[in-house]
Design a protein around this motif. Structure first.
Motif, PDB file in Angstrom:
ATOM      1  N   UNK A  53      31.580  23.723 104.977  1.00 37.09           N
ATOM      2  CA  UNK A  53      32.441  24.895 104.584  1.00 37.09           C
ATOM      3  C   UNK A  53      33.548  24.822 103.539  1.00 37.09           C
ATOM      4  N   UNK A  54      34.106  23.550 103.459  1.00 32.26           N
ATOM      5  CA  UNK A  54      35.230  23.395 102.627  1.00 32.26           C
ATOM      6  C   UNK A  54      34.911  23.122 101.180  1.00 32.26           C
ATOM      7  N   UNK A  55      33.445  22.657 100.954  1.00 31.16           N
ATOM      8  CA  UNK A  55      32.802  22.413  99.536  1.00 31.16           C
ATOM      9  C   UNK A  55      32.533  23.727  99.070  1.00 31.16           C
ATOM     10  N   UNK A  56      32.028  24.678  99.846  1.00 33.09           N
ATOM     11  CA  UNK A  56      31.769  25.999  99.627  1.00 33.09           C
ATOM     12  C   UNK A  56      32.684  26.740  99.217  1.00 33.09           C
ATOM     13  N   UNK A  57      34.134  26.514 100.158  1.00 37.06           N
ATOM     14  CA  UNK A  57      35.288  27.228  99.406  1.00 37.06           C
ATOM     15  C   UNK A  57      35.879  26.625  98.282  1.00 37.06           C
ATOM     16  N   UNK A  58      35.820  25.289  98.065  1.00 38.13           N
ATOM     17  CA  UNK A  58      36.160  25.065  96.633  1.00 38.13           C
ATOM     18  C   UNK A  58      35.436  25.336  95.492  1.00 38.13           C
ATOM     19  N   UNK A  59      33.979  25.563  95.776  1.00 39.96           N
ATOM     20  CA  UNK A  59      33.082  25.948  94.783  1.00 39.96           C
ATOM     21  C   UNK A  59      33.711  27.756  94.513  1.00 39.96           C
ATOM     22  N   UNK A  60      33.846  28.354  95.349  1.00 49.72           N
ATOM     23  CA  UNK A  60      34.464  29.607  95.270  1.00 49.72           C
ATOM     24  C   UNK A  60      35.643  29.641  94.327  1.00 49.72           C
ATOM     25  N   UNK A  61      36.395  28.663  94.703  1.00 49.26           N
ATOM     26  CA  UNK A  61      37.873  28.536  93.707  1.00 49.26           C
ATOM     27  C   UNK A  61      37.422  28.144  92.361  1.00 49.26           C
ATOM     28  N   UNK A  62      36.593  27.096  92.199  1.00 51.97           N
ATOM     29  CA  UNK A  62      35.963  26.845  90.859  1.00 51.97           C
ATOM     30  C   UNK A  62      35.414  27.953  90.082  1.00 51.97           C
ATOM     31  N   UNK A  63      34.820  28.793  90.663  1.00 47.94           N
ATOM     32  CA  UNK A  63      34.010  29.845  90.168  1.00 47.94           C
ATOM     33  C   UNK A  63      35.093  30.855  89.579  1.00 47.94           C
ATOM     34  N   UNK A  64      36.008  30.970  90.531  1.00 47.09           N
ATOM     35  CA  UNK A  64      36.998  32.295  90.010  1.00 47.09           C
ATOM     36  C   UNK A  64      37.745  31.713  88.782  1.00 47.09           C
ATOM     37  N   UNK A  65      38.090  30.398  88.878  1.00 47.59           N
ATOM     38  CA  UNK A  65      39.056  29.771  87.700  1.00 47.59           C
ATOM     39  C   UNK A  65      38.156  29.986  86.558  1.00 47.59           C
TER      40      UNK A  65
END
Length: 127
Positions: A100-112
């Motif tokens: 879940x944390x990796x998925x959340x980090x992926x969302x942050x990277x995509x937004x950036x």
């Protein structure tokens, strides 16, 4: 015993709702990944992005990133639900939380990356 039955029904209804939302998210992400401009317009700022006249390659890149973000949000929902409600071994619970944390980090990277791409397009088109 009635409280246990009500709790069970509540959990089942929640899982059914989560499954329905997941199916919608996965299908929506598939349309995004395929380059549907109609689906892309629903994404926050989609119309503004298209107004910048991105090339086909720039649009595909942005749409695919958006699809990945949608799919990661579905993964986060399932990880949170599994972590909260499932009877998991401690090691499995930790693995689910890490996923879940990796998925959340992926969302942050995509937004950036999306913000960066938009800024590049604004510079390119003199905005």
């Amino acid at each position: 015993m009635a409280g246990g039955k009500e709790r069970f029904v509540e959990i089942v209804v929640g899982i059914v709702a989560l499954a329905a939302v997941s199916i919608v998210g996965i299908v929506y992400g598939a349309f995004l990944f395929a380059g549907s401009k109609a689906c892309f317009r629903v994404v926050c700022g989609g119309e503004d992005f298209l107004a910048l006249c991105p090339s086909d390659a720039e649009f595909r890149k942005s749409a695919r990133r958006s699809a990945v973000a949608v799919w990661m949000i579905v993964a986060i929902m399932w990880c949170a639900t599994a972590s909260a409600y499932a009877c998991l071994d401690d090691a499995v619970r930790i693995a689910v939380r890490v996923a879940g944390a990796v998925a959340g980090a992926t969302v942050v990277v995509v937004v950036v990356l999306q913000v960066r791409q938009r800024a590049d397009l604004l510079r390119k088109h003199g905005g």
